[in-house]
Design a protein around this motif. Structure first.
Motif, short mmCIF file in Angstrom:
data_model
loop_
_atom_site.label_atom_id
_atom_site.label_comp_id
_atom_site.label_asym_id
_atom_site.label_seq_id
_atom_site.Cartn_x
_atom_site.Cartn_y
_atom_site.Cartn_z
N GLU A 169 0.84 -1.19 0.00
CA GLU A 169 0.00 0.00 0.00
C GLU A 169 0.89 1.25 0.00
OE1 GLU A 169 -3.22 1.60 3.16
OE2 GLU A 169 -3.07 -0.55 2.91
N VAL A 170 0.39 2.32 -0.56
CA VAL A 170 1.15 3.58 -0.57
C VAL A 170 1.16 4.17 0.84
CG1 VAL A 170 1.18 5.93 -1.44
CG2 VAL A 170 0.64 4.06 -2.98
N ALA A 171 2.34 4.52 1.31
CA ALA A 171 2.47 5.24 2.58
C ALA A 171 2.61 6.71 2.25
CB ALA A 171 3.68 4.74 3.35
N ASP A 172 1.85 7.53 2.92
CA ASP A 172 1.87 8.96 2.68
C ASP A 172 2.01 9.65 4.03
OD1 ASP A 172 1.56 11.37 1.19
OD2 ASP A 172 -0.52 11.46 1.85
N ALA A 173 2.98 10.53 4.14
CA ALA A 173 3.18 11.26 5.39
C ALA A 173 3.13 12.75 5.10
CB ALA A 173 4.52 10.89 6.02
N THR A 174 2.38 13.46 5.92
CA THR A 174 2.21 14.90 5.77
C THR A 174 2.55 15.58 7.08
OG1 THR A 174 0.39 14.51 4.23
CG2 THR A 174 0.57 16.70 5.13
N ALA A 175 3.32 16.65 7.02
CA ALA A 175 3.68 17.41 8.22
C ALA A 175 3.04 18.78 8.18
CB ALA A 175 5.20 17.55 8.33
N ALA A 176 2.49 19.20 9.31
CA ALA A 176 1.89 20.53 9.43
C ALA A 176 2.41 21.18 10.70
CB ALA A 176 0.37 20.43 9.47
N LEU A 221 -1.59 8.54 13.56
CA LEU A 221 -1.49 7.23 12.94
C LEU A 221 -2.85 6.61 12.67
CD1 LEU A 221 1.36 5.85 15.27
CD2 LEU A 221 1.60 7.07 13.09
N SER A 222 -3.89 7.44 12.71
CA SER A 222 -5.25 6.91 12.54
C SER A 222 -5.48 6.33 11.15
CB SER A 222 -6.30 7.98 12.87
OG SER A 222 -6.10 9.13 12.06
N GLY A 223 -4.65 6.70 10.18
CA GLY A 223 -4.78 6.16 8.83
C GLY A 223 -3.80 5.05 8.51
N THR A 239 1.00 13.32 9.90
CA THR A 239 -0.08 12.37 9.62
C THR A 239 0.45 11.30 8.68
OG1 THR A 239 -1.70 14.14 9.87
CG2 THR A 239 -2.44 12.13 8.77
N VAL A 240 0.27 10.05 9.06
CA VAL A 240 0.74 8.93 8.24
C VAL A 240 -0.47 8.11 7.81
CG1 VAL A 240 2.26 6.92 8.15
CG2 VAL A 240 2.88 8.87 9.59
N VAL A 241 -0.50 7.77 6.53
CA VAL A 241 -1.56 6.94 5.98
C VAL A 241 -0.89 5.79 5.22
CG1 VAL A 241 -3.52 6.86 4.39
CG2 VAL A 241 -3.11 8.91 5.76
N GLY A 242 -1.36 4.57 5.46
CA GLY A 242 -0.82 3.41 4.76
C GLY A 242 -0.07 2.50 5.72
N ALA A 260 11.70 6.60 5.01
CA ALA A 260 11.16 7.89 4.58
C ALA A 260 10.46 8.58 5.74
CB ALA A 260 10.20 7.69 3.41
N PHE A 261 9.77 7.81 6.57
CA PHE A 261 9.12 8.36 7.77
C PHE A 261 10.16 8.96 8.71
CE2 PHE A 261 7.61 7.36 12.17
CZ PHE A 261 6.61 8.31 12.23
#
Length: 127
Positions: free
Chosen positions: A17-24, A66-68, A34-37, A46-47
């Motif tokens: 699955e694609v892992a996607d991490a976003t920082a705000a 980590l809810s996603g 926020t991490v998804v995948g 990468a994380f």
């Protein structure tokens, strides 16, 4: 309306699955990642790179949403422990957002559920 600085680091992993991490960045030195995948041995480097880029001396609280996350492997657990050590060495705090079995089960099975400050919602972690 408050603007937040946001960086996105998508990680395409073959065969998973694609892992996607976003920082705000939020006011008061709060960084939300926020991490998804899947957070496994393929996506953990990468994380960790994103953590290293976003957690600096101005960070007072790191919230890892980590809810996603659909899978949390041993390398992901190790990255969470490392993040905790880095954040605490800077006199900051780390809060996790996780309510899914995919994340809570490995945390509690390893005893790490007692180590981390765990919240079921992002709002709870930000309060």
């Amino acid at each position: 309306m408050t603007e937040y600085i946001q960086d996105t680091l998508p990680v395409d992993l073959p065969g998973s699955e694609v892992a996607d991490a976003t920082a705000a960045h939020r006011p008061g030195g709060i960084v939300v990642i926020t991490v998804v995948g899947e957070l496994d041995m393929s996506s953990t480097p990468a994380f960790q790179e994103l953590l290293g880029a976003e957690v600096d001396a101005t960070c007072r609280r790191l919230v890892l949403d980590l809810s996603g996350v659909s899978f949390l492997g041993s390398s992901g657990l190790a990255a969470l422990v490392e993040a905790r050590q880095v954040v605490h060495s800077q006199d900051a705090e780390l809060r996790l957002v996780c309510a899914t079995h995919a994340v809570t089960r490995p945390l509690h099975a390893t005893g790490l559920g007692e180590v981390f400050d765990i919240h079921q919602t992002l709002d709870g972690a930000l309060a």
